[in-house]
Design an enzyme around this catalytic site. Structure first.
Site, short mmCIF file in Angstrom:
data_model
loop_
_atom_site.label_atom_id
_atom_site.label_comp_id
_atom_site.label_asym_id
_atom_site.label_seq_id
_atom_site.Cartn_x
_atom_site.Cartn_y
_atom_site.Cartn_z
N GLU A 154 47.94 6.69 -35.89
CA GLU A 154 47.45 5.59 -35.07
C GLU A 154 47.17 5.96 -33.61
OE1 GLU A 154 50.15 2.28 -35.49
OE2 GLU A 154 49.56 1.96 -37.56
N GLU A 183 50.09 3.21 -44.52
CA GLU A 183 51.09 2.18 -44.20
C GLU A 183 50.52 0.81 -44.55
OE1 GLU A 183 52.64 2.04 -40.15
OE2 GLU A 183 52.78 4.23 -40.11
C1 GBH Z 1 52.59 0.70 -37.31
O1 GBH Z 1 51.95 0.22 -36.18
C2 GBH Z 1 53.37 1.92 -36.94
O2 GBH Z 1 52.74 3.09 -37.42
C3 GBH Z 1 54.80 1.90 -37.36
O3 GBH Z 1 55.52 2.89 -36.69
C4 GBH Z 1 55.36 0.51 -37.12
O4 GBH Z 1 56.74 0.45 -37.31
C5 GBH Z 1 54.64 -0.43 -38.04
O5 GBH Z 1 53.27 -0.32 -37.94
C6 GBH Z 1 55.02 -1.88 -37.87
O6 GBH Z 1 54.67 -2.36 -36.60
O7 GBH Z 1 46.76 -8.02 -32.13
O8 GBH Z 1 48.98 -8.93 -32.49
O9 GBH Z 1 47.38 -8.93 -34.30
C7 GBH Z 1 51.38 -1.05 -36.25
C8 GBH Z 1 50.03 -1.11 -35.61
C9 GBH Z 1 48.50 -2.29 -34.31
C10 GBH Z 1 49.52 -3.40 -36.16
C11 GBH Z 1 48.11 -3.61 -33.72
C12 GBH Z 1 49.11 -4.73 -35.59
C13 GBH Z 1 47.43 -5.84 -34.23
C14 GBH Z 1 48.48 -6.68 -33.56
N1 GBH Z 1 49.68 -2.41 -35.11
N2 GBH Z 1 47.94 -4.60 -34.77
S1 GBH Z 1 47.86 -8.26 -33.09
#
Ligand code: GBH
Length: 441
Positions: A162, A349
């Site tokens: 990511e 994931e």
């Molecule tokens: C992942 O990131 C990670 O790789 C992992 O380490 C983590 O524990 C897991 O997911 C759970 O969080 O604009 O509020 O709708 C998550 C990546 C990127 C997911 C932003 C949600 C939009 C948030 N995130 N995305 S929102």
């Protein structure tokens, strides 16, 4: 409907989120140690000093993975265990991963290793971190050591997890380490991370190694909250922010022009981007990893640089406040197929956090089960449509350190009592096990 025999079912974790043992066997601080110990950054000032104590309990955890019946386990390597200081390779740190990998091999579990899941050594941050082009060399040196020492045990390599989080979320929005609020910095970080990915893929080929290697992006399909033109602009910019900024350089050899224009209202220096870089960034990979959690529903916001903000939606929300949106998962993969690549795709994931309750020694996490089933059904459907999804990794094996939220959000199939490190399999654990075993939902 069924999953083919060679479809890869898996489960995922990352080093800082589970390992603990923050100062053992030569490990030094990562930017996440620093960030989590700075006031006001992580909820309750939680940190990863102990986390799930996986560093000491890896055997028990591999046993859980075995019992779950997955084909593969995705984990990440903690860079500050391998290079605790500049020019100092730490064999002891490497031994932990060798031992873990032998344990997995002994149990017939395939290993998928991520080189960078955000725990940059603090000593590199002190030299400017990912903002400095010269520092990419440290990543190449680290990757080379990992390849030389571990490749024989590895089923697949992932360079970065990511890049959007490691760049924009960490350096422009300030929510993740190192906690900067500087768009210029974020753009540099994103570019150097992409460049480091390409360099490491090229290095891997040069070493003559043969396992599949790729990158993992967090992608979110964006939708306008209304049919109004201005909300369509918002959705386009949201797509540009999360998705296109990474997909275009990886698969089309440039950054999206509309986003460059938007960013240039705030940032004047783009000289860190060199035309030749795109040849490296676009190095042919063997697969694309996608982390999918939720869709983005957005509306026009004249006050925001990107002209969008999240909009109210009626969808069911996880405890992160994220929409449960399995149909949009299909839209996303279709879009990636149509616009970007025919590479095999792995869902590296997918998962959800809920307020799990321990009742009579049991966690009956019906919402997580529903989420899991709906998303696996979407994967099945995508494969029927010919979208070629080769595997699916549930996030996560264990409840763990959920970054800015500390230990308050639980994503695990296994509950962790952080007071005594007791692991309790949730009902979802047994459900996933059953699905994997039957290879159908
Ligand atoms: C992942 O990131 C990670 O790789 C992992 O380490 C983590 O524990 C897991 O997911 C759970 O969080 O604009 O509020 O709708 C998550 C990546 C990127 C997911 C932003 C949600 C939009 C948030 N995130 N995305 S929102």
């Amino acid at each position: 409907m069924a999953f083919s025999k060679d479809f890869l079912f898996g489960v995922a974790t990352s080093s800082y989120q589970i390992e603990g043992a923050f100062n053992e066997d030569g490990r030094t601080s990562s930017i996440w140690d620093t960030f989590s110990k700075t006031k006001g950054k992580v909820l309750n000032m939680d940190n990863g000093d102990v986390a799930c104590d996986h560093y000491h309990r890896y055997k028990e955890d591999v046993e859980l993975i075995k019992e779950l019946g997955v084909d593969a386990y995705r984990f990440s390597i903690a860079w500050p265990r391998i290079f605790p200081k500049e020019g100092e390779y730490n064999q002891k740190g490497m031994e932990f991963y060798k031992t873990l990998l032998k344990e997995l091999k002994g149990k017939g579990i395939k290993a998928v290793a991520t080189l960078y899941h955000w725990d940059l050594p603090q000593w590199i941050q002190d030299k400017g971190g990912w903002e400095k082009r010269e520092n990419i060399e440290y990543f190449v040196e680290y990757a080379k050591k990992c390849f030389e020492e571990l490749d024989e045990y590895i089923y697949m390599w992932i360079t970065h997890n990511e890049p959007w989080c490691a760049s924009f979320l960490s350096n422009a929005l300030g929510e993740h380490a190192p906690g900067k609020r500087d768009l210029q910095a974020a753009l540099k970080v994103a570019h150097h991370i992409l460049l480091s990915h390409g360099m490491v893929v090229n290095l891997y080929r040069k070493l003559g190694l043969k396992k599949p290697i790729g990158i993992t992006l967090n992608l979110s399909p964006s939708y306008p909250a209304s049919r109004e033109f201005k909300d369509k602009i918002a959705a386009n910019n949201c797509d540009g922010f999360f998705n296109r900024w990474f997909l275009e350089p990886l698969f089309k050899g440039s950054y999206p022009k509309d986003m460059v224009n938007l960013y240039s209202n705030r940032v004047s220096d783009f000289s860190f981007i060199k035309e030749e870089d795109f040849n490296i960034i676009g190095a042919r990979c063997d697969f694309l990893g996608i982390n999918y959690y939720n869709r983005s529903l957005v509306e026009f916001d004249p006050m925001s640089i990107l002209l969008f903000r999240g909009a109210y939606s009626e969808y069911k929300k996880t405890s992160m406040g994220w929409d449960v949106s399995p149909d949009e998962f299909i839209d996303l993969i279709q879009m990636v197929r149509e616009k970007y690549t025919d590479l095999p795709i792995y869902i590296t994931e997918n998962g959800s956090a809920w307020d799990d309750n321990l009742v009579d020694g049991q966690i009956n996490d019906t919402d997580r089960i529903e989420y899991l089933i709906e998303h696996l059904k979407a994967v099945e459907k995508m494969n029927e449509m010919g979208l070629n999804i080769k595997g699916y990794f549930y996030w996560s094996l264990l409840d763990n350190f959920e970054w800015g939220y500390g230990y308050s959000k639980r994503f695990g199939l296994v509950y962790v009592d952080f007071k005594n490190q007791m692991r309790i399999k949730k009902v979802s654990f047994y459900k996933y096990k059953e699905i994997i075993n039957r290879r159908t939902i």
